[in-house]
Each structure stands twice: as structure tokens, then as C-alpha cells.
Design an enzyme around this catalytic site. Structure first.
Site, short mmCIF file in Angstrom:
data_model
loop_
_atom_site.label_atom_id
_atom_site.label_comp_id
_atom_site.label_asym_id
_atom_site.label_seq_id
_atom_site.Cartn_x
_atom_site.Cartn_y
_atom_site.Cartn_z
N ARG A 104 0.89 -1.18 0.00
CA ARG A 104 0.00 0.00 0.00
C ARG A 104 0.92 1.22 0.00
NH1 ARG A 104 -5.32 1.45 3.51
NH2 ARG A 104 -6.12 0.04 1.92
N HIS A 131 -7.46 0.64 -6.36
CA HIS A 131 -7.66 -0.18 -5.17
C HIS A 131 -8.36 -1.47 -5.60
CE1 HIS A 131 -7.86 -1.33 -1.12
NE2 HIS A 131 -8.76 -0.50 -0.64
N GLN A 134 -10.22 -4.02 -3.13
CA GLN A 134 -11.54 -3.62 -2.64
C GLN A 134 -12.62 -4.03 -3.64
OE1 GLN A 134 -12.25 -1.87 0.44
NE2 GLN A 134 -14.26 -2.67 -0.14
N ASP A 219 -17.21 7.15 -1.54
CA ASP A 219 -15.95 7.05 -0.80
C ASP A 219 -15.70 8.43 -0.19
OD1 ASP A 219 -13.47 6.23 0.14
OD2 ASP A 219 -12.48 6.26 -1.82
N CYS A 259 -16.26 1.65 0.81
CA CYS A 259 -15.12 0.81 1.17
C CYS A 259 -14.70 0.99 2.62
CB CYS A 259 -13.95 1.09 0.23
SG CYS A 259 -13.30 2.77 0.32
N ARG A 287 -13.40 -8.60 2.33
CA ARG A 287 -11.98 -8.36 2.03
C ARG A 287 -11.16 -9.61 2.39
NH1 ARG A 287 -10.05 -3.20 1.83
NH2 ARG A 287 -8.20 -4.27 1.02
N1 NVA Z 1 -9.92 6.67 -1.44
C1 NVA Z 1 -9.54 6.27 -0.10
C2 NVA Z 1 -9.78 4.81 0.09
C3 NVA Z 1 -9.44 4.29 1.46
C4 NVA Z 1 -9.63 2.81 1.60
C5 NVA Z 1 -8.08 6.62 0.14
O1 NVA Z 1 -7.27 6.42 -0.77
O2 NVA Z 1 -7.76 7.11 1.21
N1 CP Z 2 -11.22 -0.11 2.61
C1 CP Z 2 -9.94 -0.15 3.02
O1 CP Z 2 -9.00 -0.38 2.24
O2 CP Z 2 -9.79 0.05 4.37
P1 CP Z 2 -8.43 0.26 5.15
O3 CP Z 2 -7.86 1.60 4.73
O4 CP Z 2 -8.82 0.23 6.60
O5 CP Z 2 -7.47 -0.84 4.80
#
Ligand code: NVA
Ligand code: CP
Length: 306
Positions: A104, A131, A134, A219, A259, A287
Site C-alpha cells: 500500500r 484499489h 476492494q 468514498d 469501502c 476483504r
Molecule cells: N480513497 C480512499 C480509500 C481508502 C480505503 C483513500 O485512498 O484514502
Molecule cells: N477499505 C480499506 O481499504 O480500508 P483500510 O484503509 O482500513 O485498509
């Protein structure tokens, strides 16, 4: 056979994605029945996190443990990754000791560079652009509640961000229609929209997107790394909240997904997560099952290669 990675949904074929979902349903049933299934004893997953996480970290770590393997959490704060060791060097060293890696991070190019030097499968666990993990969970959740998503209409309401991009690719891979409602200046990249014009449509308002939708998704307005834009974004996104009124424009059985984490009072109304058609808790749980199916697929593909 070339080493398989999962950096975006398009790294797999539609057939492979559906096989993974079928397996995810099966692994979920097994987990709920307390079936012990440990095909990966001795295998080790590396988990590189340059951004925060609850769901992704727990689902990958628990999934690998349930498979009989183990997982190592690697933060840039405590590794040389945070002190400027090149991604290419890190990828060679890390992959020489592990069986599978998830990352990540910020720039999508980082997972691409890591993958091109890795000798083991690499999974994108969220970048600024995509992502895909997800989406596996979201598609599993839709199938679980409503059956096939092929030919259905999905409304994306909010930021044209990493999740939105993965929804665009999902529309192509699973054959649904995606309507996107995003404020001016926050739409997905023009180039991407043009490439997927056969299944994606940009509409003028949240209401336009919601009409006749089978699934409404949103989101956060400010993603990780955009915290300083929070105030500006709150203004820009004010007309893009998913709430009970918006749900009434959709099909009566329209599902709602997010998500998570969610900001009540911003992209969703206070009670939206508890709406009768909200499936966010199943979505979060899935997940675990979807990523177990993904890891199993990638590890088995890699074994075939050896
Ligand atoms: N769009 C959000 C998703 C978090 C799971 C981010 O990138 O922070
Ligand atoms: N939806 C998601 O990826 O959650 P986290 O940021 O908690 O991993």
C-alpha cells in the site's frame, strides 16, 4: 509462464476474476463452518504499508494465518524503505525471502517498479490510482446479495479517485454500466474515461447517477495524502452526499456500498451505513475471503511456474 501480479484488475482476465470470486464464496463458507484449511504452511506474506489501514492489514494478515502461513508487517519507518533504499533493490531483496508481497503506497509507479524487480507475486493493496482488492470484495458482496452484476447499473458518487478508477475497470471486466457523478475538477482522468466510454458515463449530478441504479457507491471526499484539501473539498462536494433521499431515486432493491472508513455527515448521511440496503459490513468482511482467494490463485500460479 510469466510471473503473475495483481496491480490492477486488468492484470487478470474476466474468467480468472470470476474464478477467484467463486473461490471467495467457497472460502467464506469454509471459514464460517470452522473448517481448517492450511495449504500454505511455511509460506510468508510481506505487507508493506506506506499509508494507514485497518481492513487491508487485518484481512491480509488473518487470511495468511488462516492458510497456515505467516505475514510480516513492514513499515517504511522501521525499514530502509523509509531511508531511501531504491525500490528496485528492496524488491530484489524482499522477494528473495518471501513468497508473496502486498504493498500500500502513494504513486502507482512504485508498485509497478517493485513488481518488475520482484521474483514473487505482488498485490496492490491501494495506490493513489487504484484499489483493486476492494473491488474483489465489492463484487463478491454484490453477487452474494443480488447475483450477477453483468448488465446492471452502478452509480459512483463523489471523487474520481483510486476507488472510482477501479470501479471503471470493474465495469469493463464484469460487464456493468457505470455512471459517475463527480464535481467539476474532481472527475477521473479524461484519457481513462475515453478508453472505457463503452461502459462508463459521466453524468451531471448525484441524482442523475442514482436514477435506476442497482448499486450506489461512494468514498471519502479527501483520500489519504489529501488531508490538507479537506476544507476545500467539503465545499466542492457538498451536493454529492449519499443519503436516504438519493437512495429513493434508485431501484427499490439498490444496494449501498462504501469501502470504509466513512465520514458520517460528509459523503454519507448520519444513518446511511445502517440503511436497509447497506451491505457495508459484508463488504468489509469479504476483504478477507476475496483476498484469500486472490493469494491462493497467485501462489498456485507461481508454483506452476516453478
Ligand atoms: N480513497 C480512499 C480509500 C481508502 C480505503 C483513500 O485512498 O484514502
Ligand atoms: N477499505 C480499506 O481499504 O480500508 P483500510 O484503509 O482500513 O485498509
Amino acid at each position: 509462464m510469466a510471473l503473475r501480479h495483481f496491480l490492477t484488475l486488468r492484470d487478470l482476465s474476466s474468467l480468472e476474476l470470476n474464478r477467484i470470486l467463486e473461490r471467495a464464496h467457497e472460502l467464506k463458507r469454509m471459514q464460517h463452518d470452522n473448517t481448517v484449511y492450511q495449504p500454505f504452511v511455511g509460506k510468508v506474506l510481506g505487507m508493506i504499508f506506506e499509508k494507514s489501514s485497518t481492513r487491508t492489514r487485518i484481512s491480509f494478515e488473518a487470511g495468511m494465518c488462516q492458510f497456515g502461513g505467516s505475514a510480516i508487517f513492514l513499515s517504511p519507518r522501521d525499514t530502509q524503505l523509509g531511508r531511501g533504499e531504491p525500490i528496485e533493490d528492496s524488491a530484489r531483496v524482499i522477494s528473495s525471502m518471501l513468497d508473496i508481497v502486498m504493498i500500500r503506497t502513494f504513486g502507482h509507479d512504485i508498485v509497478e517498479r517493485f513488481a518488475s524487480y520482484s521474483t514473487v507475486p505482488v498485490i496492490n493493496a491501494l495506490t493513489d490510482d487504484h484499489h483493486p482488492c476492494q473491488l474483489l470484495a465489492d463484487m463478491q458482496t454484490f453477487q452474494e446479495h443480488r447475483g450477477s452484476i453483468q448488465g446492471k447499473t452502478v452509480a459512483w458518487i463523489g471523487d474520481g479517485n483510486n476507488m472510482c478508477n477501479s470501479y471503471i475497470e470493474a465495469a469493463h471486466m464484469w460487464g456493468f454500466k457505470l455512471k459517475i457523478a463527480a464535481p467539476k475538477g474532481y472527475e477521473p482522468e479524461e484519457k481513462f474515461l475515453t478508453e472505457f466510454a463503452h461502459c462508463v458515463e459521466l453524468v451531471d449530478s448525484a441524482e442523475d447517477a442514482a436514477v435506476n441504479a442497482d448499486l450506489i457507491v461512494t468514498d471519502v471526499w479527501a483520500s489519504m495524502g489529501q488531508e490538507e484539501e479537506q476544507k476545500i473539498r467539503e465545499k466542492a462536494f457538498a451536493n454529492y452526499q449519499v443519503n436516504e433521499k438519493l437512495m429513493e431515486l434508485a431501484h427499490p432493491d439498490c444496494l449501498f456500498m462504501h469501502c470504509l472508513p466513512a465520514h458520517r455527515g460528509e459523503e454519507i448521511s448520519e444513518n446511511m451505513l445502517d440503511h436497509k440496503n447497506s451491505v457495508v459490513w459484508d463488504e468489509a468482511e469479504n476483504r478477507l475471503h476475496a483476498q484469500k482467494a486472490l493469494m491462493e490463485f497467485l501462489l498456485n500460479e507461481n508454483l506452476k511456474k516453478d
